[in-house]
Design a protein around this motif. Sequence first.
Motif, PDB file in Angstrom:
ATOM      1  N   GLU A 269      50.616  36.588  48.826  1.00  0.00           N
ATOM      2  CA  GLU A 269      49.221  36.199  48.851  1.00  0.00           C
ATOM      3  C   GLU A 269      48.935  35.250  50.019  1.00  0.00           C
ATOM      4  OE1 GLU A 269      50.099  37.648  44.900  1.00  0.00           O
ATOM      5  OE2 GLU A 269      51.089  36.328  46.285  1.00  0.00           O
ATOM      6  N   ASN A 270      47.708  35.365  50.564  1.00  0.00           N
ATOM      7  CA  ASN A 270      47.299  34.440  51.611  1.00  0.00           C
ATOM      8  C   ASN A 270      47.180  33.046  51.042  1.00  0.00           C
ATOM      9  OD1 ASN A 270      47.095  36.460  53.488  1.00  0.00           O
ATOM     10  ND2 ASN A 270      44.984  36.959  52.927  1.00  0.00           N
TER      11      ASN A 270
ATOM     12  N   TYR B 136      51.597  30.725  46.157  1.00  0.00           N
ATOM     13  CA  TYR B 136      51.798  32.136  45.874  1.00  0.00           C
ATOM     14  C   TYR B 136      52.732  32.302  44.699  1.00  0.00           C
ATOM     15  CZ  TYR B 136      56.562  32.305  47.711  1.00  0.00           C
ATOM     16  OH  TYR B 136      57.905  32.135  47.924  1.00  0.00           O
TER      17      TYR B 136
ATOM     18  N   SER C 164      44.125  35.313  38.936  1.00  0.00           N
ATOM     19  CA  SER C 164      43.496  33.995  38.878  1.00  0.00           C
ATOM     20  C   SER C 164      42.449  33.916  37.772  1.00  0.00           C
ATOM     21  CB  SER C 164      42.860  33.653  40.231  1.00  0.00           C
ATOM     22  OG  SER C 164      41.879  34.613  40.582  1.00  0.00           O
TER      23      SER C 164
ATOM     24  N   SER D 247      45.538  29.200  50.674  1.00  0.00           N
ATOM     25  CA  SER D 247      44.370  28.342  50.793  1.00  0.00           C
ATOM     26  C   SER D 247      44.767  27.111  51.569  1.00  0.00           C
ATOM     27  CB  SER D 247      43.879  27.941  49.402  1.00  0.00           C
ATOM     28  OG  SER D 247      44.876  27.287  48.711  1.00  0.00           O
TER      29      SER D 247
ATOM     30  N   SER E  75      43.570  30.440  43.575  1.00  0.00           N
ATOM     31  CA  SER E  75      42.378  31.105  44.117  1.00  0.00           C
ATOM     32  C   SER E  75      42.687  32.415  44.823  1.00  0.00           C
ATOM     33  CB  SER E  75      41.638  30.161  45.069  1.00  0.00           C
ATOM     34  OG  SER E  75      42.469  29.802  46.162  1.00  0.00           O
ATOM     35  N   THR E  76      43.856  32.544  45.434  1.00  0.00           N
ATOM     36  CA  THR E  76      44.173  33.762  46.183  1.00  0.00           C
ATOM     37  C   THR E  76      45.047  34.724  45.396  1.00  0.00           C
ATOM     38  OG1 THR E  76      46.082  32.675  47.193  1.00  0.00           O
ATOM     39  CG2 THR E  76      43.995  32.575  48.396  1.00  0.00           C
TER      40      THR E  76
END
Length: 714
Positions: A291-292, A358, A486, A294, A481-482
Amino acid sequence: MSVLTSPRGKVEVVHCRRTESQDIYCIKNLIRKFTQKLFGNLNIIYLLEKANLAITLHNDQEEIMAQATFLDYPNWNIATQDDWVSVFRELDSDIPCTPLNTLFMHLFVAVEEYSVGCCKEIIRTVFKAVPDLHFVFLIVPSCMSLGSTLITAFSQVGCVPSLTNDEDFAVHVCHRQNHYPQLHIRKARVEDHDDLMPIFLHHDTILKETYGEYFLAELIEAQDEENHAVVCEVEGVAVGFMSVCSQVNLQLLHKCFDLGPFHGLCIPHQDDILEPPQEFSIHESSDSKLENISEESQKIVKEPQEAVSLETRESIQRKGAEATVEEALSPVVSENTSEVEDSEKLSQVSSMVYMGYYTSHRSSLSLSLPEDTSSFRPVYRGASTAFCIQLFFIDKKYEARSLDFMNFVFHLFHDKDFCIISVPHLTPEFVLIQSFVKVVPFNNCTLDQDLYIFHRAGLLKTIKIRLATLSDTPGVEKLVSTLMPSKSILEDLKQYNEARRDPDGTPLQVFVAEVAEQVVGIAVIRNEMDIEYIRSHYNIEDFIYFNHHQREEHGHLYHFVLNPIFRHYTKFFLKEILRLGYKSCLYYPVYPQVKESKVQSPKAHSLTSALHYLVPVRPRRQIVYPLEKLGINAPSKEVSKDTLSYALNHTNRKLSLEPKITINAKIVVVGASNVGISFLETLVFWSLENPQVTKVMPGRTLCLIVDPVLIRNP
């Protein structure tokens, strides 16, 4: 192995191992009336079931010489298991005890003639087995003396009252520094050469043959501001060595590894290209896409740097479990700063950092989409924030303290946040890199090495696990969030804050991990409501004595998210969930993917980076019951019901401090036959009772990374 000598001059060679169920009879025979007065009347089987750590000493004839049992909360009801810290801090503020650095001795028995030597050997073994442990407490009735054995290891710090009666209890403590102290780390000197070479040559002779007999001395002499050499010493003798360099080939690493969660090991820059151009069609791969991240503002400690010198651009890598020779990779641009600071260091902070979050790349909630067919790779234009370990080795007796090097080397590179090390694929996992995060390679990676990363903030010991509160919601939202699950995680958090249980009445608990008042992890558990089904369909009694666990002590893990910087605290997080949640077992199912859908079954939970620390449970072969014919004689619906099958993973209190080793071996299975599948299943569920495995890794859980390859006929 240690040699003990009795007061009469008799000698015994003793060996240390984890306590097993067959030891119970001998342990009972070693209990005396004095033991019962110190520790109370104990149910030994029950105690071992709930113990975090149990150590047995035996001689060459396999006779039990001593046994000790340790838990993460005090005995004698002087405090509740979820709230003992405040009691002990009030007792002595000079002892900074925390759940991370403290255990409690609940039982000690020994053959009287060797009891003093056995006590010291067990205490030393405990401190060696648990690197973060600094205090072992012993609580006994205040009217009792410790006797001639325990008094040699423990000293009294005060008295506390019982919660259930008017009796007072004396609190005694044993400190790490008296038995297996932290290593003293300093800059290397040329005169250390003679101490280091025998240790180095025990593991590798390639560098000596390549660079000559005085290779290490030349390495130490040739230090500069970008290259440093440090040693650890015991009683003035160097017993370990580490060479580090700020020259890192980030261009090569960006091509071979997915460094997105760490912003490419670079400082965020306005010209970074993190997303592909719109004309690209990108498909995410569940194996290579994390995951990217934040980004958020944080502060980073600036610490003085000592200049030293060393010129080594490459090293040969061949190392065993205690030693590693690491190849230096060469410099490139990038910087991801992600730091959480100790409260003591907050006055020294400056700079901007961010933190990436992540879940495990092997997520059970990962997308079932085509593999990445794009050649796009992010471009990072910031300065490098990583340094690499070029050469590392340490005497086997002190390898458990390998992480002591890290604080010192980070001080040498005050502007760097990441330490990296690359090792050949088949290098056995040694102690140091067990605290590192293994980076996921891209599918087209041609580098014949694995990359491991450690962040500066991973050295912080202020991590705290607690039940979630309403005020944690913003921090959890940033954390997840990513992530794909979530929404589910936030709904569970909201439900917990509102009612502490689901609408159907199932008890719900949410725990958060906090560092420097920042949420860095979250876990969601519920009571396991299908424990009868699990017991009848899976061999959970390979790991527990089921009858010694209450129904409400079985927990079901739904979500587990932890910042990768603190991944090495995963076992501690799980241990704290069990303690604070009054659980003794946790279960985590992995459901099969539904091929018609792009994602897994809705029943599948977000998979946790904790999966590596859980153990797979072998399913039981089931009887096919003719339910209509059996009528009232049919088994209960909880046992016979049809449900979506899943792979079950498990952990319990006994496994919370159990070492688990990854065997970095690739196993190629040719053919997709039932025999091949059976072979893989045998490897995954390999029993620890197998004598061949026990000899190699006594008391350790075996985890095999299997890499099956499909071979087509021409």
